[in-house]
Design a protein around this motif. Structure first.
Motif, mmCIF file in Angstrom:
data_model
loop_
_atom_site.group_PDB
_atom_site.id
_atom_site.type_symbol
_atom_site.label_atom_id
_atom_site.label_comp_id
_atom_site.label_asym_id
_atom_site.label_seq_id
_atom_site.Cartn_x
_atom_site.Cartn_y
_atom_site.Cartn_z
ATOM 1 N N ALA A 107 0.945 -1.155 -0.161
ATOM 2 C CA ALA A 107 0.081 0.007 0.061
ATOM 3 C C ALA A 107 0.843 1.307 -0.028
ATOM 4 O O ALA A 107 0.465 2.112 -0.667
ATOM 5 N N PHE A 108 2.063 1.211 0.891
ATOM 6 C CA PHE A 108 3.002 2.333 0.722
ATOM 7 C C PHE A 108 3.543 2.620 -0.482
ATOM 8 O O PHE A 108 3.668 3.778 -0.754
ATOM 9 N N LEU A 109 3.577 1.677 -1.230
ATOM 10 C CA LEU A 109 4.467 1.799 -2.727
ATOM 11 C C LEU A 109 3.405 2.494 -3.585
ATOM 12 O O LEU A 109 3.595 2.643 -4.926
ATOM 13 N N GLN A 120 12.287 4.041 -2.165
ATOM 14 C CA GLN A 120 11.139 4.964 -2.253
ATOM 15 C C GLN A 120 11.162 6.083 -1.250
ATOM 16 O O GLN A 120 11.201 7.256 -1.689
ATOM 17 N N VAL A 121 11.328 5.738 -0.063
ATOM 18 C CA VAL A 121 11.407 6.623 1.081
ATOM 19 C C VAL A 121 12.513 7.876 0.791
ATOM 20 O O VAL A 121 12.254 9.152 1.033
ATOM 21 N N PHE A 122 13.730 7.604 0.654
ATOM 22 C CA PHE A 122 14.730 8.397 0.596
ATOM 23 C C PHE A 122 14.812 8.768 -0.896
ATOM 24 O O PHE A 122 16.100 9.141 -1.239
ATOM 25 N N SER A 123 14.020 8.496 -1.961
ATOM 26 C CA SER A 123 14.269 8.749 -3.211
ATOM 27 C C SER A 123 15.668 8.349 -3.817
ATOM 28 O O SER A 123 16.391 9.101 -4.673
ATOM 29 N N VAL A 129 9.820 -0.283 -9.825
ATOM 30 C CA VAL A 129 8.187 0.086 -9.443
ATOM 31 C C VAL A 129 7.689 1.231 -10.341
ATOM 32 O O VAL A 129 6.679 1.221 -10.995
ATOM 33 N N GLN A 130 8.522 2.285 -10.761
ATOM 34 C CA GLN A 130 8.276 3.311 -11.690
ATOM 35 C C GLN A 130 7.968 2.668 -12.968
ATOM 36 O O GLN A 130 7.228 3.228 -13.823
ATOM 37 N N ALA A 131 9.138 1.915 -13.342
ATOM 38 C CA ALA A 131 8.708 1.190 -14.717
ATOM 39 C C ALA A 131 7.484 0.430 -15.048
ATOM 40 O O ALA A 131 6.759 0.523 -15.854
ATOM 41 N N SER A 132 6.869 0.018 -13.823
ATOM 42 C CA SER A 132 5.803 -0.787 -13.937
ATOM 43 C C SER A 132 4.644 0.172 -13.856
ATOM 44 O O SER A 132 3.523 0.000 -14.819
ATOM 45 N N LEU A 133 4.635 1.302 -12.963
ATOM 46 C CA LEU A 133 3.726 2.417 -13.171
ATOM 47 C C LEU A 133 3.689 3.231 -14.646
ATOM 48 O O LEU A 133 2.615 3.496 -15.193
ATOM 49 N N ARG A 134 5.023 2.946 -15.262
ATOM 50 C CA ARG A 134 4.849 3.705 -16.518
ATOM 51 C C ARG A 134 4.510 2.772 -17.831
ATOM 52 O O ARG A 134 4.798 3.041 -19.113
ATOM 53 N N SER A 135 4.376 1.571 -17.422
ATOM 54 C CA SER A 135 4.005 0.528 -18.399
ATOM 55 C C SER A 135 5.306 0.563 -19.384
ATOM 56 O O SER A 135 5.376 0.129 -20.433
ATOM 57 N N ASP A 136 6.628 0.709 -18.674
ATOM 58 C CA ASP A 136 7.782 0.555 -19.410
ATOM 59 C C ASP A 136 8.222 -0.936 -19.317
ATOM 60 O O ASP A 136 9.213 -1.430 -18.524
ATOM 61 N N TYR A 137 7.646 -2.091 -19.892
ATOM 62 C CA TYR A 137 8.154 -3.353 -19.577
ATOM 63 C C TYR A 137 9.445 -3.692 -19.779
ATOM 64 O O TYR A 137 9.948 -4.590 -18.902
ATOM 65 N N PRO A 138 10.325 -3.421 -20.939
ATOM 66 C CA PRO A 138 11.465 -3.736 -20.906
ATOM 67 C C PRO A 138 12.417 -3.559 -19.650
ATOM 68 O O PRO A 138 13.015 -4.415 -19.026
#
Lengths: 315, 327
Positions: free
Chosen positions: A251-253, B270-273, B282-291
């Motif tokens: 959830a945090f992510l 994630q917490v500490f960027s 995680v960011q690639a999953s959110l952007r649908s950047d599958y490779p």
């Protein structure tokens, strides 16, 4: 004709035998659990853990009836503006969030999802891990080989990234986390149960049961299972904590269901709005609650392990 | 000591696991709603340009052909081109891998050193009030979700006291000539302090509890009585005689724990960027950047699988009594 009577006659005796076996199983279970409960209460830490878990369980049950505000019910100030990021005050003992929601209400309702995920996750870990462990350990041979290789392969899937992928594919929902826990957290339980079964299987009374014509299922359920229940209970207790942390982490992510109030979603909101740099009243309660439940479940498991394994008891 | 046939078999199994994991991932990502083209949902993109991109990535071939091409490329360590960055995935994930490892290994080194020491102390104090308090503290700290610990530490040192940066790996203006210079700069070390502190707090629990349990077992052995009878100081008995034996399982746990922890790094990143592998995934999953998502996941899996392999071997090597694969 005679064949028919034969078959039916055998079925009758077998079912009666099974019934007796189960009765004995429950009698044994009842007697040993009473003995174990007496040992359990001797460990103060274990009792403290149990009280913590029971407290949050009770909150989870009664919270919908006692919360003063809805999880997304906006609080307004006297002048009509949003009560955004208000520190603790009368009426809102834990303050408000950036959107003007009551933190205490969210915290109380969040205990529901934590308890749900924790207990269901632990149940699945115990059932799957124990079943797989007993079957692999009892049959041995190629069944054992196949099962253990599957375990090895699943060990190669890192949990959080895997649930993130599942959530990307199937959408954010608490069931993804349950699925992830059910798929990946039974592995260590299965390994441990299997090695325990390997030693139990060699005991003489198993051979006696085999010689008496007991079915494989009966041997596993009536003769082996009671021996490994303490171990699976320990791993289930640990899995309660794992599952709750897993749910909060996902959830945090940002892959949790934002419409279901949970401790993880609370922390995620506090983080993405960067309000946590100021609003300690918003960050501390959900984090402390997670910590306490996880620790409580672990203490229960450890206390139980001490009961089941006399070598660990303090002299 | 180490059985060669066992190692070979174990190694083959390791490659097979990796192959299966990458396969599962390939087909999972093809199930994403919106299809692999959802990264390019630019409404101004003309139909022709869209078609050109599909052609370029071979996305209109049958699935099995895409799969075979992907696996052949992966075998040559080519994970394709990122949809988002437009650059090579392999180079990208290598860079992110170094960032993740620099953070994680620093934290592991600190927590295993501190944890072993404190665990030995705690084991020695068995049965005292100090030990009970110590145990409760350790269990509490170990139960804290690591991302929450990070938030609390950031609240105190980043926001309220304002002595450390609240995120990132270096100042945005900084530039370095070489990779080594990048990781040895004071700017980098300054950014490293809070995430390492958070992670170390979290990781210290495991070696500490392990060491404590091992010390408890070792202390009941007769050679410890002998050492005491010789009149050695408590310190000497504990650290020279008992700790040496007790530390073995902690060493094996080190390798396994790295494998297990690598997937959880994403939280602290994630917490500490922190521009690490997990955060990129995680960011690639959110952007649908599958490779990128597939490549990062494959690398994470490879680390887990390799570390399990290393742990198995370390176990046989460190404890000659263990002979694996000879049953």
């Amino acid at each position: 004709m005679s064949e028919e009577t034969d078959t039916s006659g055998r079925t009758v005796t077998e079912s009666r035998g099974t019934k007796q076996g189960w009765r004995r199983f429950f009698q044994n279970l009842k007697r040993s659990s009473r003995e174990q409960a007496e040992l359990f209460v001797q460990s103060r830490l274990a009792v403290a853990g149990l009280l913590i878990v029971l407290f949050y369980f009770m909150l989870a049950v009664i919270s919908p009836y006692i919360v003063p505000y809805g999880p997304s019910e906006r609080i307004y100030m006297a002048d009509g503006t949003w009560a955004s990021l208000q520190p603790p005050m009368a009426g809102h003992p834990l303050g408000t969030t950036d959107a003007g929601y009551d933190v205490l209400s969210q915290l109380l309702l969040g205990s529901r999802i934590a308890m749900f995920v924790g207990l269901l996750g632990a149940f699945m870990v115990a059932v799957i891990g124990t079943t797989v462990g007993i079957v692999a350990g009892y049959y041995g041979g190629w069944i054992d080989e196949v099962v253990m290789r599957v375990v090895d392969i699943l060990y190669g899937l890192p949990f959080i990234p895997f649930v993130v992928v599942i959530a990307t594919v199937f959408g954010a929902s608490v069931w993804n986390i349950i699925f992830g826990v059910a798929l990946l957290y039974w592995l260590s339980t299965a390994r441990v149960i299997r090695s325990e079964v390997l030693s139990v299987r060699e005991r003489p009374y198993i051979e006696a049961a085999e010689a008496a014509g007991a079915s494989d299922f009966r041997i596993m359920a009536v003769h082996i299972l009671p021996n490994v229940i303490p171990l699976s209970a320990l791993y289930a207790a640990i899995a309660v904590g794992y599952s709750i942390v897993a749910q909060a982490s996902i959830a945090f992510l940002g892959f949790g269901d934002p419409n279901v109030p949970s401790w993880g979603v609370m922390l995620q909101r506090a983080f993405v709005t960067q309000s946590f740099g100021e609003a300690w009243w918003w960050t501390l309660p959900p984090g402390l609650s997670i910590t306490l439940v996880v620790m409580g479940a672990y203490l229960v498991g450890r206390g139980y392990e001490e009961v089941a394994n006399p070598q660990l008891q303090e002299k | 000591m180490v059985n060669k046939r066992y190692v070979a078999r174990r190694f083959a199994l390791m490659l097979a696991s990796l192959f299966i994991v990458i396969t599962i991932l390939f087909f999972l990502f093809r199930q994403v709603p919106g299809g692999p083209m959802s990264a390019f949902t630019n409404p101004r993109m003309s139909q022709a340009a869209r078609q050109a991109v599909i052609e370029q990535y071979g996305l209109n071939d049958p699935l099995w052909r895409q799969y075979i091409r992907y696996m052949v490329n992966v075998a040559q360590l080519d994970f394709g081109q990122s949809f988002y960055y437009g650059s090579s995935v392999s180079a990208l994930i290598t860079d992110r891998f170094l960032n993740t490892m620099s953070l994680m290994l620093t934290a592991f080194t600190i927590s295993y050193t501190v944890g072993t020491y404190l665990g030995a102390q705690l084991g020695w104090l068995r049965g005292t009030a100090k030990e009970r308090v110590g145990m409760v503290v350790v269990l509490f700290v170990r139960s804290m979700p690591v991302f929450w610990t990070g938030m609390v530490i950031l609240y105190v040192f980043g926001f309220q006291l304002d002595v450390f940066p609240i995120g990132g790996m270096r100042e945005s203006t900084a530039s370095y000539d070489t990779t080594t210079a990048k990781f040895l700069s004071t700017d980098f070390l300054y950014h490293l302090v809070l995430p390492v502190f958070t992670l170390s707090t979290y990781y210290t629990g495991l070696p500490l509890l392990l060491m404590r349990n091992n010390i408890l077992e070792v202390l009941s052995e007769s050679y410890i009585d002998t050492a005491r009878a010789k009149g050695l100081t408590n310190r000497r008995v504990l650290f020279v005689h008992a700790a040496r034996t007790a530390i073995l399982p902690v060493v094996t746990a080190f390798a396994i724990a790295i494998g297990f922890a690598v997937g959880g790094q994403v939280l602290i990143e994630q917490v500490f960027s922190w521009p690490g592998l997990g955060r990129e995934m995680v960011q690639a999953s959110l952007r649908s950047d599958y490779p990128v998502a597939q490549g990062a996941f494959a690398l994470l899996s490879a680390i887990v699988i390799t570390m399990n392999f290393v742990a198995d071997l370390a176990y046989t090597y460190l404890d000659p009594r263990v002979r694996l694969g000879e049953s």
